[in-house]
Design a protein around this motif. Structure first.
Motif, PDB file in Angstrom:
ATOM      1  N   ASN A   1      37.043  38.489  41.635  1.00 13.48           N
ATOM      2  CA  ASN A   1      36.823  38.156  40.356  1.00 13.48           C
ATOM      3  C   ASN A   1      37.534  39.020  38.975  1.00 13.48           C
ATOM      4  OD1 ASN A   1      36.493  35.682  41.518  1.00 13.48           O
ATOM      5  ND2 ASN A   1      35.012  35.154  39.792  1.00 13.48           N
TER       6      ASN A   1
ATOM      7  N   HIS B   1      36.965  38.884  35.213  1.00 14.95           N
ATOM      8  CA  HIS B   1      36.375  38.062  33.995  1.00 14.95           C
ATOM      9  C   HIS B   1      37.159  38.569  32.352  1.00 14.95           C
ATOM     10  CE1 HIS B   1      33.357  36.879  37.027  1.00 14.95           C
ATOM     11  NE2 HIS B   1      33.697  38.225  37.288  1.00 14.95           N
TER      12      HIS B   1
ATOM     13  N   ASN C   1      33.417  34.424  27.637  1.00 15.50           N
ATOM     14  CA  ASN C   1      34.118  34.151  28.595  1.00 15.50           C
ATOM     15  C   ASN C   1      35.452  33.281  28.685  1.00 15.50           C
ATOM     16  OD1 ASN C   1      34.955  32.587  31.818  1.00 15.50           O
ATOM     17  ND2 ASN C   1      34.118  35.098  31.879  1.00 15.50           N
TER      18      ASN C   1
ATOM     19  N   ASP D   1      38.170  33.181  34.218  1.00 15.19           N
ATOM     20  CA  ASP D   1      38.713  33.607  34.774  1.00 15.19           C
ATOM     21  C   ASP D   1      39.323  33.340  35.957  1.00 15.19           C
ATOM     22  OD1 ASP D   1      34.618  34.062  36.187  1.00 15.19           O
ATOM     23  OD2 ASP D   1      35.651  34.677  34.035  1.00 15.19           O
TER      24      ASP D   1
END
Length: 272
Positions: free
Chosen positions: A261, A263, A249, A252
């Motif tokens: 969100n 991602h 990740n 975000d």
């Protein structure tokens, strides 16, 4: 050359505020040599070296009370000890700033690859990566909070704050097209992880199939098509998957006022 200087003149000579000089005088650190009938404070030229010494010790973050103690010792050894202690503190700060700089560069490099919503799949040579992870058991409904806490405790907070969250999908599940049964979760970084924990693994420099994608669905169901296309790419280019897939990740962001969100995920899969 005159012998005495007003507090205002001392302020200009040493680039220090008059309020600071008054405070130093109040606590007895450096008292004006003369306070005349007009209540003006005068420092003698003999005090210049002491003022300079105090300002140097303050510049390396030695507290005022400590300076008061140090300046009343009969030899220089105590000051030397304190200076060496401050040097170690400074070196730690320098090391941290270097680490932070490298992580900023890593973040910029990874985030700059997300130029659009289009899926970019390619073969990429990546540097050594440090992974601190815990198994994710299939019978668990929620993340193991104690395990997450342990991941943080097994290294220093600086490394944790500049690393990325990851989910690890086993090679077996990837090949079976089971894209949501994760094997482990944790943290990843391009910087060495300062720990001797058994939870640490190091991915050596090597070649990976990588894909930069933006996931919008809360259940990550839109990752399915990404993995399908990755597997098609692997098959088309006659590659062999040699290890687990890692979802890193990178970032975000909020996409609307409801707080949904986006991602930004970089998927890497080792190949040969």
């Amino acid at each position: 050359m005159k012998e005495y200087y007003t507090i205002g003149e001392i302020s200009k000579i040493f680039s220090i505020s008059t309020d600071t000089l008054r405070y130093y005088s109040k606590i007895g650190l450096i008292i004006p040599k003369q306070i005349r009938d007009n209540k003006y404070r005068y420092y003698s030229i003999e005090q210049f070296e002491m003022i300079s010494t105090i300002l140097f010790l303050r510049s390396v973050d030695i507290p005022i009370k400590k300076i008061q103690q140090l300046l009343h010792h009969e030899n220089i050894s105590k000051i030397q000890e304190e200076i060496l202690k401050q040097e170690n503190i400074l070196q730690n700060k320098i090391n941290y700033l270097k680490h932070l700089k490298s992580q900023i560069e890593s973040f910029y490099w990874n985030s700059s690859e997300f130029t659009s919503d289009s899926l970019d799949i390619r073969i990429e040579k990546l540097p050594k990566l440090w992974v601190l992870s815990k198994p994710f058991h299939t019978n668990e409904i929620d993340l193991d909070i104690d395990s997450i806490s342990l991941i943080h405790k097994e290294t220093n907070q600086d490394w944790v704050l500049t690393s990325n969250i990851i989910s690890i999908l086993s090679k077996g599940n990837l090949i079976k097209n089971d894209y949501h049964t994760y094997a482990a979760y944790g943290l990843i970084s391009d910087a060495p992880c300062p720990t001797k924990s058994d939870s640490l693994s190091v991915l050596n420099e090597g070649y990976y199939v990588s894909a930069n994608t933006i996931i919008y669905e809360p259940d990550h169901s839109d990752v399915n098509v990404v993995y399908d296309r990755i597997l098609d790419y692997v098959d088309k280019h006659h590659l062999e998957i040699t290890g687990d897939a890692i979802e890193r990740n990178v970032l975000d962001m909020f996409v609307n006022e409801q707080g949904d969100n986006a991602h930004y995920i970089k998927i890497i899969i080792p190949i040969k």
